[in-house]
Design a protein around this motif. Structure first.
Motif, mmCIF file in Angstrom:
data_model
loop_
_atom_site.group_PDB
_atom_site.id
_atom_site.type_symbol
_atom_site.label_atom_id
_atom_site.label_comp_id
_atom_site.label_asym_id
_atom_site.label_seq_id
_atom_site.Cartn_x
_atom_site.Cartn_y
_atom_site.Cartn_z
ATOM 1 N N ALA A 27 0.847 -1.192 0.000
ATOM 2 C CA ALA A 27 0.000 0.000 0.000
ATOM 3 C C ALA A 27 0.883 1.244 0.000
ATOM 4 O O ALA A 27 1.883 1.312 0.701
ATOM 5 C CB ALA A 27 -0.885 -0.007 1.246
ATOM 6 N N GLY A 30 1.076 8.216 1.773
ATOM 7 C CA GLY A 30 1.815 9.433 1.425
ATOM 8 C C GLY A 30 3.191 9.115 0.847
ATOM 9 O O GLY A 30 3.830 9.958 0.226
ATOM 10 N N GLY A 31 3.683 7.919 1.078
ATOM 11 C CA GLY A 31 4.975 7.480 0.521
ATOM 12 C C GLY A 31 6.193 7.962 1.290
ATOM 13 O O GLY A 31 7.323 7.628 0.937
ATOM 14 N N THR A 32 6.006 8.703 2.388
ATOM 15 C CA THR A 32 7.166 9.306 3.063
ATOM 16 C C THR A 32 8.057 8.277 3.752
ATOM 17 O O THR A 32 9.243 8.513 3.947
ATOM 18 C CB THR A 32 6.715 10.354 4.108
ATOM 19 O OG1 THR A 32 5.865 9.704 5.061
ATOM 20 C CG2 THR A 32 5.977 11.512 3.481
ATOM 21 N N LEU A 34 7.487 4.657 2.912
ATOM 22 C CA LEU A 34 7.537 3.542 1.955
ATOM 23 C C LEU A 34 8.647 3.717 0.907
ATOM 24 O O LEU A 34 9.423 2.784 0.652
ATOM 25 C CB LEU A 34 6.172 3.427 1.251
ATOM 26 C CG LEU A 34 6.069 2.372 0.175
ATOM 27 C CD1 LEU A 34 6.120 0.977 0.760
ATOM 28 C CD2 LEU A 34 4.776 2.548 -0.622
ATOM 29 N N THR A 109 0.246 10.293 6.217
ATOM 30 C CA THR A 109 -1.131 10.058 6.663
ATOM 31 C C THR A 109 -1.144 9.355 8.022
ATOM 32 O O THR A 109 -0.150 8.751 8.447
ATOM 33 C CB THR A 109 -1.850 9.163 5.646
ATOM 34 O OG1 THR A 109 -1.172 7.889 5.615
ATOM 35 C CG2 THR A 109 -1.859 9.775 4.254
ATOM 36 N N ASP A 162 4.501 8.646 16.578
ATOM 37 C CA ASP A 162 4.037 9.548 17.640
ATOM 38 C C ASP A 162 2.519 9.575 17.756
ATOM 39 O O ASP A 162 1.993 10.254 18.640
ATOM 40 C CB ASP A 162 4.530 10.976 17.368
ATOM 41 C CG ASP A 162 5.972 11.165 17.769
ATOM 42 O OD1 ASP A 162 6.317 10.785 18.893
ATOM 43 O OD2 ASP A 162 6.756 11.670 16.946
HETATM 44 C C1 LIG Z 1 12.863 12.601 8.146
HETATM 45 C C2 LIG Z 1 11.687 11.921 8.780
HETATM 46 C C3 LIG Z 1 11.375 12.212 10.109
HETATM 47 C C4 LIG Z 1 10.282 11.603 10.702
HETATM 48 N N1 LIG Z 1 9.991 11.858 12.018
HETATM 49 C C5 LIG Z 1 8.913 11.263 12.599
HETATM 50 C C6 LIG Z 1 8.566 11.509 13.944
HETATM 51 O O1 LIG Z 1 9.200 12.269 14.642
HETATM 52 N N2 LIG Z 1 7.464 10.884 14.446
HETATM 53 C C7 LIG Z 1 6.698 10.033 13.704
HETATM 54 O O2 LIG Z 1 5.693 9.514 14.200
HETATM 55 N N3 LIG Z 1 7.023 9.772 12.434
HETATM 56 C C8 LIG Z 1 8.088 10.361 11.871
HETATM 57 N N4 LIG Z 1 8.410 10.102 10.577
HETATM 58 C C9 LIG Z 1 7.635 9.108 9.860
HETATM 59 C C10 LIG Z 1 6.506 9.750 9.110
HETATM 60 O O3 LIG Z 1 5.590 10.310 10.012
HETATM 61 C C11 LIG Z 1 5.881 8.609 8.334
HETATM 62 O O4 LIG Z 1 6.757 8.389 7.261
HETATM 63 C C12 LIG Z 1 4.518 8.907 7.812
HETATM 64 O O5 LIG Z 1 3.607 9.153 8.834
HETATM 65 C C13 LIG Z 1 4.039 7.725 7.003
HETATM 66 O O6 LIG Z 1 2.829 8.083 6.383
HETATM 67 P P1 LIG Z 1 2.671 7.913 4.825
HETATM 68 O O7 LIG Z 1 1.246 8.223 4.530
HETATM 69 O O8 LIG Z 1 3.669 8.677 4.048
HETATM 70 O O9 LIG Z 1 2.909 6.349 4.680
HETATM 71 P P2 LIG Z 1 3.651 5.520 3.541
HETATM 72 O O10 LIG Z 1 5.087 5.884 3.485
HETATM 73 O O11 LIG Z 1 2.881 5.584 2.268
HETATM 74 O O12 LIG Z 1 3.469 4.065 4.153
HETATM 75 C C14 LIG Z 1 4.193 3.644 5.299
HETATM 76 C C15 LIG Z 1 3.972 2.150 5.492
HETATM 77 O O13 LIG Z 1 2.645 1.909 5.890
HETATM 78 C C16 LIG Z 1 1.933 1.115 4.935
HETATM 79 N N5 LIG Z 1 0.623 1.750 4.842
HETATM 80 C C17 LIG Z 1 0.340 3.034 4.546
HETATM 81 N N6 LIG Z 1 -0.981 3.277 4.674
HETATM 82 C C18 LIG Z 1 -1.541 2.105 5.053
HETATM 83 C C19 LIG Z 1 -2.872 1.712 5.352
HETATM 84 N N7 LIG Z 1 -3.904 2.563 5.306
HETATM 85 N N8 LIG Z 1 -3.094 0.433 5.701
HETATM 86 C C20 LIG Z 1 -2.063 -0.464 5.784
HETATM 87 N N9 LIG Z 1 -0.785 -0.141 5.519
HETATM 88 C C21 LIG Z 1 -0.519 1.137 5.170
HETATM 89 C C22 LIG Z 1 2.769 1.178 3.663
HETATM 90 O O14 LIG Z 1 2.628 0.026 2.877
HETATM 91 C C23 LIG Z 1 4.173 1.335 4.227
HETATM 92 O O15 LIG Z 1 4.723 0.089 4.580
HETATM 93 C C24 LIG Z 1 9.496 10.705 9.942
HETATM 94 C C25 LIG Z 1 9.797 10.421 8.621
HETATM 95 C C26 LIG Z 1 10.890 11.020 8.042
HETATM 96 C C27 LIG Z 1 11.205 10.689 6.609
#
Ligand SMILES: Cc1cc2nc3c(=O)[nH]c(=O)nc-3n(C[C@H](O)[C@H](O)[C@H](O)COP(=O)(O)OP(=O)(O)OC[C@H]3O[C@@H](n4cnc5c(N)ncnc54)[C@H](O)[C@@H]3O)c2cc1C
Length: 323
Positions: A27, A30-32, A34, A109, A162
């Motif tokens: 899935a 946001g990809g941040t 993944l 997200t 968090d």
């Molecule tokens: C530099 C940096 C600093 C950060 N600092 C923090 C911090 O201080 N605190 C913190 O909490 N986070 C931190 N993060 C993490 C960041 O918050 C997460 O990368 C972000 O929340 C992931 O959300 P996304 O939508 O981009 O997920 P994605 O990157 O798209 O997905 C993340 C993972 O979850 C899976 N996934 C996504 N959505 C679903 C769904 N609905 N159901 C099942 N599986 C799913 C994906 O397959 C993947 O494995 C940091 C990230 C970076 C790069």
């Protein structure tokens, strides 16, 4: 360099679940997290299934019991600023606001935040560690200053999210859809410890997606807070954190849930610290007592004993913030 993969953008939940049924698919919210994992070869995927076109995963609405239902694709920035969440569920709003940087909160997200993979440098690096199915946790004899104090067993990661501890403190429920249909799991049971499965952080099975997070209605007098300590003032993961939700009547604590972050492979509840607060007024004495109870049972590794004192101070400050 990013490996090649197919990219699909289903238009509804049923289609997304169908496409995710393959173990080679992942899935993409946001990809941040993944995209970094794919680039660094933490795991592989031949197909990314974007959740961005799935309407069932969007929006924030009132639940039937007066609580709140948050779609998994809601961004962290929306969670941190939504007035309903800020006023009624400050623990979650503060957790989302404390995560990462403004750019990442605009893109990341809530669903992705609770499903992100751990930040352990051995897991993220070229090591075939226990969390990748290897034979040992390299942190035990290696660089373990950011690793866990509680719940380590075979693998000593900390859960990076968090928002996870606030959701457990709020008694949230995680709604899931998958090839076998829909199910709901209390947030407290969604996250798992290495003793259950040391290669995973949650109960999701292949093909399952988080669809919604359900926050129950709050009773009168409920207060909450999230306190996080990191190595620097700008974005960084928690070295120690505490999510608190307490009900206070006539100045006395009637019930309390305290869930730690940054110190265990999953959000870590501390029942003894919770019990310590019940029946007491919130003041320095009760805060210090709860903080002492919260660090009981900590088992530091060779380089992370500093986290015990950090955690004690974090819990004390979080309790006092409820006064
Ligand atoms: C530099 C940096 C600093 C950060 N600092 C923090 C911090 O201080 N605190 C913190 O909490 N986070 C931190 N993060 C993490 C960041 O918050 C997460 O990368 C972000 O929340 C992931 O959300 P996304 O939508 O981009 O997920 P994605 O990157 O798209 O997905 C993340 C993972 O979850 C899976 N996934 C996504 N959505 C679903 C769904 N609905 N159901 C099942 N599986 C799913 C994906 O397959 C993947 O494995 C940091 C990230 C970076 C790069």
């Amino acid at each position: 360099m990013l490996p090649n993969f197919a990219y699909n953008r289903p238009k509804n939940l049923a289609e997304a679940v169908r496409q995710l049924a393959s173990p080679e698919a992942r899935a993409h919210a946001g990809g941040t997290d993944l995209i970094g994992c794919l680039r660094d070869r933490v795991f592989e995927a031949s197909t990314l299934v974007s959740l961005s076109g799935v309407p069932e995963l969007r929006g924030i609405r009132r639940g039937l019991d007066g609580g709140l239902v948050i779609g998994a694709m809601t961004t962290l920035a929306e969670v941190a600023s939504n007035s309903d969440i800020v006023e009624r569920y400050p623990t979650l709003a503060q957790g989302a606001a404390a995560a990462a940087s403004p750019q990442l909160r605009n893109q990341g997200t809530l669903g992705g935040n609770i499903c992100q993979r751990p930040r352990c440098w051995y897991f993220r690096g070229d090591f075939h560690c226990a969390h990748k199915g290897g034979e040992k946790c390299f942190a035990v004899e290696g660089e373990n200053q950011y690793h866990c104090l509680f719940g380590g067993d075979v693998c000593f990661i900390v859960h990076p999210s968090d928002t996870a501890s606030p959701l457990v403190a709020l008694e949230a429920v995680v709604r899931i859809a998958g090839p076998d249909g829909a199910r709901s799991v209390p947030a407290e049971k969604f996250f798992i410890l290495p003793s259950t499965d040391y290669t995973r952080e949650n109960v999701l099975k292949t093909g399952e997606v988080v669809t919604e997070i359900v926050l129950p209605a709050q009773t009168r007098g409920t207060r909450g807070t999230y306190r996080k300590v990191r190595a620097r003032g700008s974005w960084d993961f928690a070295l120690a954190g505490a999510a608190l939700v307490a009900t206070v009547a006539d100045g006395n604590v009637e019930s309390a849930r305290i869930v730690l972050s940054g110190v265990a492979p999953a959000p870590w509840r501390v029942p003894e610290a919770e019990r310590h607060l019940v029946g007491k007024r919130i003041n320095l004495r009760s805060a210090q007592g709860a903080a002492a109870a919260a660090v009981k049972g900590a088992q530091p590794l060779t380089n992370n004993a500093y986290k015990v004192e950090l955690l004690r101070g974090t819990v004390e400050e979080a309790v006092l913030a409820l006064a």
